[in-house]
Design an enzyme around this catalytic site. Structure first.
Site, PDB file in Angstrom:
ATOM      1  N   GLN A  77      15.743  65.702  79.962  1.00  0.00           N
ATOM      2  CA  GLN A  77      16.202  67.062  79.657  1.00  0.00           C
ATOM      3  C   GLN A  77      15.439  68.071  80.526  1.00  0.00           C
ATOM      4  O   GLN A  77      14.219  68.205  80.412  1.00  0.00           O
ATOM      5  CB  GLN A  77      15.926  67.368  78.176  1.00  0.00           C
ATOM      6  CG  GLN A  77      16.667  66.447  77.218  1.00  0.00           C
ATOM      7  CD  GLN A  77      15.951  66.299  75.881  1.00  0.00           C
ATOM      8  OE1 GLN A  77      14.717  66.134  75.851  1.00  0.00           O
ATOM      9  NE2 GLN A  77      16.683  66.334  74.793  1.00  0.00           N
TER      10      GLN A  77
ATOM     11  N   LYS B 116      21.732  57.039  69.911  1.00  0.00           N
ATOM     12  CA  LYS B 116      20.558  57.833  69.535  1.00  0.00           C
ATOM     13  C   LYS B 116      19.615  56.922  68.757  1.00  0.00           C
ATOM     14  O   LYS B 116      19.998  56.370  67.718  1.00  0.00           O
ATOM     15  CB  LYS B 116      20.975  58.999  68.639  1.00  0.00           C
ATOM     16  CG  LYS B 116      21.603  60.145  69.395  1.00  0.00           C
ATOM     17  CD  LYS B 116      21.823  61.347  68.493  1.00  0.00           C
ATOM     18  CE  LYS B 116      22.343  62.526  69.291  1.00  0.00           C
ATOM     19  NZ  LYS B 116      23.427  62.236  70.242  1.00  0.00           N
TER      20      LYS B 116
ATOM     21  N   ASP C 267      20.501  58.183  74.382  1.00  0.00           N
ATOM     22  CA  ASP C 267      20.466  59.649  74.325  1.00  0.00           C
ATOM     23  C   ASP C 267      19.022  60.112  74.127  1.00  0.00           C
ATOM     24  O   ASP C 267      18.198  59.376  73.569  1.00  0.00           O
ATOM     25  CB  ASP C 267      21.282  60.147  73.120  1.00  0.00           C
ATOM     26  CG  ASP C 267      22.786  60.158  73.394  1.00  0.00           C
ATOM     27  OD1 ASP C 267      23.197  59.942  74.552  1.00  0.00           O
ATOM     28  OD2 ASP C 267      23.539  60.390  72.434  1.00  0.00           O
ATOM     29  N   MET C 268      18.726  61.344  74.540  1.00  0.00           N
ATOM     30  CA  MET C 268      17.395  61.894  74.277  1.00  0.00           C
ATOM     31  C   MET C 268      17.513  62.968  73.192  1.00  0.00           C
ATOM     32  O   MET C 268      18.419  63.794  73.237  1.00  0.00           O
ATOM     33  CB  MET C 268      16.804  62.478  75.569  1.00  0.00           C
ATOM     34  CG  MET C 268      15.352  62.848  75.451  1.00  0.00           C
ATOM     35  SD  MET C 268      14.277  61.464  74.964  1.00  0.00           S
ATOM     36  CE  MET C 268      13.942  60.697  76.547  1.00  0.00           C
TER      37      MET C 268
ATOM     38  N   LYS D 219      20.542  69.539  80.538  1.00  0.00           N
ATOM     39  CA  LYS D 219      19.628  70.682  80.380  1.00  0.00           C
ATOM     40  C   LYS D 219      18.792  70.535  79.115  1.00  0.00           C
ATOM     41  O   LYS D 219      17.642  70.930  79.080  1.00  0.00           O
ATOM     42  CB  LYS D 219      20.428  71.988  80.352  1.00  0.00           C
ATOM     43  CG  LYS D 219      21.027  72.346  81.702  1.00  0.00           C
ATOM     44  CD  LYS D 219      21.603  73.756  81.716  1.00  0.00           C
ATOM     45  CE  LYS D 219      22.292  74.026  83.050  1.00  0.00           C
ATOM     46  NZ  LYS D 219      22.965  75.333  83.076  1.00  0.00           N
ATOM     47  N   GLY D 220      19.380  69.967  78.039  1.00  0.00           N
ATOM     48  CA  GLY D 220      18.655  69.824  76.763  1.00  0.00           C
ATOM     49  C   GLY D 220      19.291  70.696  75.700  1.00  0.00           C
ATOM     50  O   GLY D 220      19.623  71.851  75.960  1.00  0.00           O
ATOM     51  N   ALA D 221      19.474  70.144  74.488  1.00  0.00           N
ATOM     52  CA  ALA D 221      20.286  70.802  73.467  1.00  0.00           C
ATOM     53  C   ALA D 221      19.520  71.192  72.208  1.00  0.00           C
ATOM     54  O   ALA D 221      20.112  71.722  71.276  1.00  0.00           O
ATOM     55  CB  ALA D 221      21.440  69.877  73.084  1.00  0.00           C
TER      56      ALA D 221
ATOM     57  N   ARG E 207      20.547  59.894  83.267  1.00  0.00           N
ATOM     58  CA  ARG E 207      21.364  61.080  82.992  1.00  0.00           C
ATOM     59  C   ARG E 207      20.443  62.308  82.930  1.00  0.00           C
ATOM     60  O   ARG E 207      19.471  62.319  82.171  1.00  0.00           O
ATOM     61  CB  ARG E 207      22.071  60.914  81.638  1.00  0.00           C
ATOM     62  CG  ARG E 207      22.860  62.168  81.225  1.00  0.00           C
ATOM     63  CD  ARG E 207      23.250  62.147  79.747  1.00  0.00           C
ATOM     64  NE  ARG E 207      24.091  61.018  79.411  1.00  0.00           N
ATOM     65  CZ  ARG E 207      24.262  60.570  78.164  1.00  0.00           C
ATOM     66  NH1 ARG E 207      23.643  61.143  77.145  1.00  0.00           N
ATOM     67  NH2 ARG E 207      25.034  59.525  77.926  1.00  0.00           N
TER      68      ARG E 207
ATOM     69  N   ARG F  37      26.818  72.288  69.801  1.00  0.00           N
ATOM     70  CA  ARG F  37      27.846  72.792  70.724  1.00  0.00           C
ATOM     71  C   ARG F  37      28.118  74.274  70.460  1.00  0.00           C
ATOM     72  O   ARG F  37      28.303  75.061  71.373  1.00  0.00           O
ATOM     73  CB  ARG F  37      29.168  72.003  70.575  1.00  0.00           C
ATOM     74  CG  ARG F  37      29.076  70.524  70.851  1.00  0.00           C
ATOM     75  CD  ARG F  37      28.757  70.146  72.276  1.00  0.00           C
ATOM     76  NE  ARG F  37      27.402  70.246  72.706  1.00  0.00           N
ATOM     77  CZ  ARG F  37      26.409  69.356  72.502  1.00  0.00           C
ATOM     78  NH1 ARG F  37      26.638  68.280  71.814  1.00  0.00           N
ATOM     79  NH2 ARG F  37      25.193  69.559  72.975  1.00  0.00           N
TER      80      ARG F  37
HETATM   81  C1  LIG Z   1      27.459  63.825  79.128  1.00  0.00           C
HETATM   82  C2  LIG Z   1      26.434  64.658  78.425  1.00  0.00           C
HETATM   83  C3  LIG Z   1      25.453  64.031  77.688  1.00  0.00           C
HETATM   84  C4  LIG Z   1      24.454  64.779  77.064  1.00  0.00           C
HETATM   85  N1  LIG Z   1      23.426  64.144  76.424  1.00  0.00           N
HETATM   86  C5  LIG Z   1      22.416  64.877  75.915  1.00  0.00           C
HETATM   87  C6  LIG Z   1      21.262  64.260  75.362  1.00  0.00           C
HETATM   88  O1  LIG Z   1      21.136  63.025  75.311  1.00  0.00           O
HETATM   89  N2  LIG Z   1      20.271  65.060  74.870  1.00  0.00           N
HETATM   90  C7  LIG Z   1      20.357  66.426  74.916  1.00  0.00           C
HETATM   91  O2  LIG Z   1      19.418  67.120  74.496  1.00  0.00           O
HETATM   92  N3  LIG Z   1      21.467  67.050  75.408  1.00  0.00           N
HETATM   93  C8  LIG Z   1      22.475  66.307  75.905  1.00  0.00           C
HETATM   94  N4  LIG Z   1      23.568  66.957  76.447  1.00  0.00           N
HETATM   95  C9  LIG Z   1      23.756  68.415  76.232  1.00  0.00           C
HETATM   96  C10 LIG Z   1      23.096  69.225  77.312  1.00  0.00           C
HETATM   97  O3  LIG Z   1      21.687  69.101  77.181  1.00  0.00           O
HETATM   98  C11 LIG Z   1      23.480  70.716  77.202  1.00  0.00           C
HETATM   99  O4  LIG Z   1      23.096  71.212  75.968  1.00  0.00           O
HETATM  100  C12 LIG Z   1      24.965  70.986  77.408  1.00  0.00           C
HETATM  101  O5  LIG Z   1      25.523  70.118  78.357  1.00  0.00           O
HETATM  102  C13 LIG Z   1      25.195  72.426  77.919  1.00  0.00           C
HETATM  103  O6  LIG Z   1      24.539  72.625  79.140  1.00  0.00           O
HETATM  104  P1  LIG Z   1      25.311  72.783  80.552  1.00  0.00           P
HETATM  105  O7  LIG Z   1      24.540  71.989  81.562  1.00  0.00           O
HETATM  106  O8  LIG Z   1      26.717  72.439  80.427  1.00  0.00           O
HETATM  107  O9  LIG Z   1      25.072  74.277  81.003  1.00  0.00           O
HETATM  108  P2  LIG Z   1      25.258  75.681  80.293  1.00  0.00           P
HETATM  109  O10 LIG Z   1      24.546  76.635  81.180  1.00  0.00           O
HETATM  110  O11 LIG Z   1      24.910  75.634  78.851  1.00  0.00           O
HETATM  111  O12 LIG Z   1      26.814  75.922  80.371  1.00  0.00           O
HETATM  112  C14 LIG Z   1      27.511  76.060  81.611  1.00  0.00           C
HETATM  113  C15 LIG Z   1      28.972  76.335  81.313  1.00  0.00           C
HETATM  114  O13 LIG Z   1      29.561  75.220  80.655  1.00  0.00           O
HETATM  115  C16 LIG Z   1      30.484  75.617  79.669  1.00  0.00           C
HETATM  116  N5  LIG Z   1      29.978  75.190  78.332  1.00  0.00           N
HETATM  117  C17 LIG Z   1      28.748  74.737  78.069  1.00  0.00           C
HETATM  118  N6  LIG Z   1      28.635  74.386  76.756  1.00  0.00           N
HETATM  119  C18 LIG Z   1      29.821  74.648  76.198  1.00  0.00           C
HETATM  120  C19 LIG Z   1      30.347  74.517  74.875  1.00  0.00           C
HETATM  121  N7  LIG Z   1      29.615  74.014  73.881  1.00  0.00           N
HETATM  122  N8  LIG Z   1      31.634  74.892  74.645  1.00  0.00           N
HETATM  123  C20 LIG Z   1      32.393  75.383  75.664  1.00  0.00           C
HETATM  124  N9  LIG Z   1      31.955  75.544  76.941  1.00  0.00           N
HETATM  125  C21 LIG Z   1      30.700  75.177  77.203  1.00  0.00           C
HETATM  126  C22 LIG Z   1      30.579  77.100  79.801  1.00  0.00           C
HETATM  127  O14 LIG Z   1      31.610  77.387  80.724  1.00  0.00           O
HETATM  128  C23 LIG Z   1      29.234  77.480  80.359  1.00  0.00           C
HETATM  129  O15 LIG Z   1      29.258  78.716  81.035  1.00  0.00           O
HETATM  130  C24 LIG Z   1      24.524  66.213  77.124  1.00  0.00           C
HETATM  131  C25 LIG Z   1      25.515  66.836  77.884  1.00  0.00           C
HETATM  132  C26 LIG Z   1      26.452  66.090  78.545  1.00  0.00           C
HETATM  133  C27 LIG Z   1      27.475  66.796  79.371  1.00  0.00           C
END
Ligand SMILES: Cc1cc2nc3c(=O)[nH]c(=O)nc-3n(C[C@H](O)[C@H](O)[C@H](O)COP(=O)(O)OP(=O)(O)OC[C@H]3O[C@@H](n4cnc5c(N)ncnc54)[C@H](O)[C@@H]3O)c2cc1C
Length: 316
Positions: free
Chosen positions: A171, A98, A142-143, A195-197, A192, A297
Site C-alpha cells: 500500500q 484476506k 490482500d493487505m 494506494k491503501g484503503a 500488487r 468504497r
Molecule cells: C484490484 C485492486 C485491489 C485492491 N486491493 C487492496 C488491498 O489489498 N488493500 C488495500 O488497502 N486496498 C486495496 N485496494 C484499494 C486501493 O488501496 C484504493 O483504496 C482504491 O483503489 C482507490 O484508489 P485509486 O488508486 O483508484 O485512486 P484514487 O485517487 O482514490 O481515485 C482515482 C479515481 O478513481 C475513481 N475512483 C476511485 N475510487 C472510486 C470509488 N470507490 N467509486 C467510484 N470511483 C472511484 C475516481 O474517478 C477517482 O478520481 C485495491 C484496489 C484495487 C483496484
C-alpha cells in the site's frame, strides 16, 4: 476530506445495522458487489472473461474471530475454485484472500510471530493455495490495516516456499512501502501496488492525496524496473499513464505486468486498456459480508454518498 470520518463512522454498530438491512440487490451495493453466491460470482466472472478481461475473486469477510467462520471461508474458496475449474474459467481468474478472514486474528494474545491466529491463517492459506494450484490458478494475499503488515508479509514468505506464485499486496500510503517494494521486486514475484484503503495514523502513513500519489510513483518505479511482475491496482488516470510510460522506459512487453481495477469502477477504462492489448484484471468481491468493503468504497468517493443515502431511505 470525508474519508477518515466515514471510515470511523463505519465502525459504529448502529450504522452497520442500518446499512446491512439493505439487500445486496440495492443499487449502491450491486454496483460494487455483483452477487452473494458462488454461482453468481462465477457468472459475473464468465461475462468479464468473455470480454477479454482477467479476474481476481474475493469471498467477502474480514476480522474473523472464531474458528468455524474461518473454516467456512476456506470452504467457500474451495467451492469457488472447483466451480471456476469446472466452468473453464481458472486460466483467467484467480482468488484474493484476506488473512483476517481465515483466522489471523484468532487467539488474540496478539499478532506476534508465534500467535495462534497466524498459524491458523498460514495453514488455511496453504489449503487455498493447494486448491488454486490444482485448479490451474493462483492466490493473492490482500493487505489490510498496518498492524497486520509484518504478519501478512511473514505469511507470504512462508507460503512462497511452496507456492512461489502467491501474489503480495503493498500500500503506497505507508511510509515503509518503498522499501518493501525493493525487497519484493525479484524474479517471479507478483506484487500488487495499491494506494491503501484503511484509516491509518500519521505515524505510519501519508495523509494527503498528493503525498500518497508521489509515494505510489516511487514504488511503481521500483517495481517496474525490477525483475518481478507488477500489478498496478489503481483507477487513477495519472497512475495508469505513468505505469505505461515506465513500461516503455524499462523495455517491458505487454503481459509482463498487469493493470487491476475494482468491479464497477471505471469499467470503460478497463475495457479500453484491454482492447489496446494490456492485461487487465478486475477485482470481483462477492458474498454476504459486503459491509466493510462497501464502506471503504464510499469513503474513497464521497460523491457516491447522496446515491447511497437515497438507497438507504428507499431500501430497494
Ligand atoms: C484490484 C485492486 C485491489 C485492491 N486491493 C487492496 C488491498 O489489498 N488493500 C488495500 O488497502 N486496498 C486495496 N485496494 C484499494 C486501493 O488501496 C484504493 O483504496 C482504491 O483503489 C482507490 O484508489 P485509486 O488508486 O483508484 O485512486 P484514487 O485517487 O482514490 O481515485 C482515482 C479515481 O478513481 C475513481 N475512483 C476511485 N475510487 C472510486 C470509488 N470507490 N467509486 C467510484 N470511483 C472511484 C475516481 O474517478 C477517482 O478520481 C485495491 C484496489 C484495487 C483496484
Amino acid at each position: 476530506m470525508l474519508r477518515q470520518p466515514l471510515l470511523m463512522l463505519s465502525r459504529s454498530d448502529k450504522v452497520k445495522n442500518l446499512v446491512t438491512a439493505m439487500p445486496v440487490s440495492s443499487g449502491i451495493v450491486s454496483r460494487y458487489v455483483p452477487g452473494e453466491s458462488t454461482d453468481e460470482a462465477a457468472d459475473a466472472t464468465g461475462a468479464l472473461v468473455e470480454s477479454g478481461l482477467h479476474v481476481t475473486l474475493d469471498f467477502l469477510g474480514e476480522d474473523t474471530l472464531d474458528r468455524e467462520q474461518a473454516d467456512a471461508t476456506v470452504n467457500a474458496y474451495l467451492d469457488l475454485l472447483r466451480t471456476l475449474s469446472e466452468r473453464g474459467l481458472a486460466r483467467n481468474a484467480e482468488v484474493s484472500v484476506k488473512l483476517s478472514a481465515v483466522g489471523q486474528a484468532l487467539g488474540s494474545s496478539g499478532r506476534g510471530p508465534e500467535s495462534e491466529g497466524e498459524k491458523v491463517a498460514l495453514e488455511n492459506a496453504r489449503t487455498i493455495c493447494h486448491a488454486a494450484r490444482n485448479a490451474g490458478t493462483t492466490v493473492t494475499l490482500d493487505m489490510e490495516d498496518h498492524t497486520t503488515t509484518d504478519s501478512t508479509l511473514g505469511t507470504l514468505r512462508e507460503l512462497r516456499k511452496d507456492f512461489p506464485e502467491t501474489g503480495a499486496v503493498v500500500q503506497a500510503y505507508l511510509h515503509r512501502t518503498e522499501a518493501d517494494c525493493r525487497d519484493l521486486a525479484y524474479e517471479g514475484s507478483r506484487v500488487r501496488l495499491c494506494k491503501g484503503a484503511y484509516n491509518e495514523p500519521e505515524s505510519v502513513a501519508w495523509q494527503a492525496k498528493h503525498d500518497v500519489d508521489k509515494s505510489y510513483v516511487r514504488c511503481l518505479k521500483v517495481l517496474m524496473a525490477g525483475q518481478g511482475y507488477p500489478m498496478i491496482a489503481s483507477h487513477d488516470p495519472r497512475m495508469v499513464d505513468i505505469a505505461g510510460a515506465l513500461a516503455t522506459r524499462n523495455g517491458r512487453a505487454q503481459g509482463s505486468y498487469e493493470y487491476q481495477m475494482l468491479f464497477g469502477i471505471r469499467p470503460d477504462e478497463q475495457q479500453r486498456l484491454a482492447d489496446t492489448g494490456e492485461k487487465v484484471r478486475v477485482y470481483l468481491p462477492y458474498g454476504q459480508e459486503w459491509y466493510g468493503y462497501l464502506m471503504r468504497r464510499l469513503a474513497e468517493r464521497p460523491s457516491n454518498l447522496s446515491f447511497f443515502l437515497r438507497s438507504l431511505v428507499s431500501k430497494k
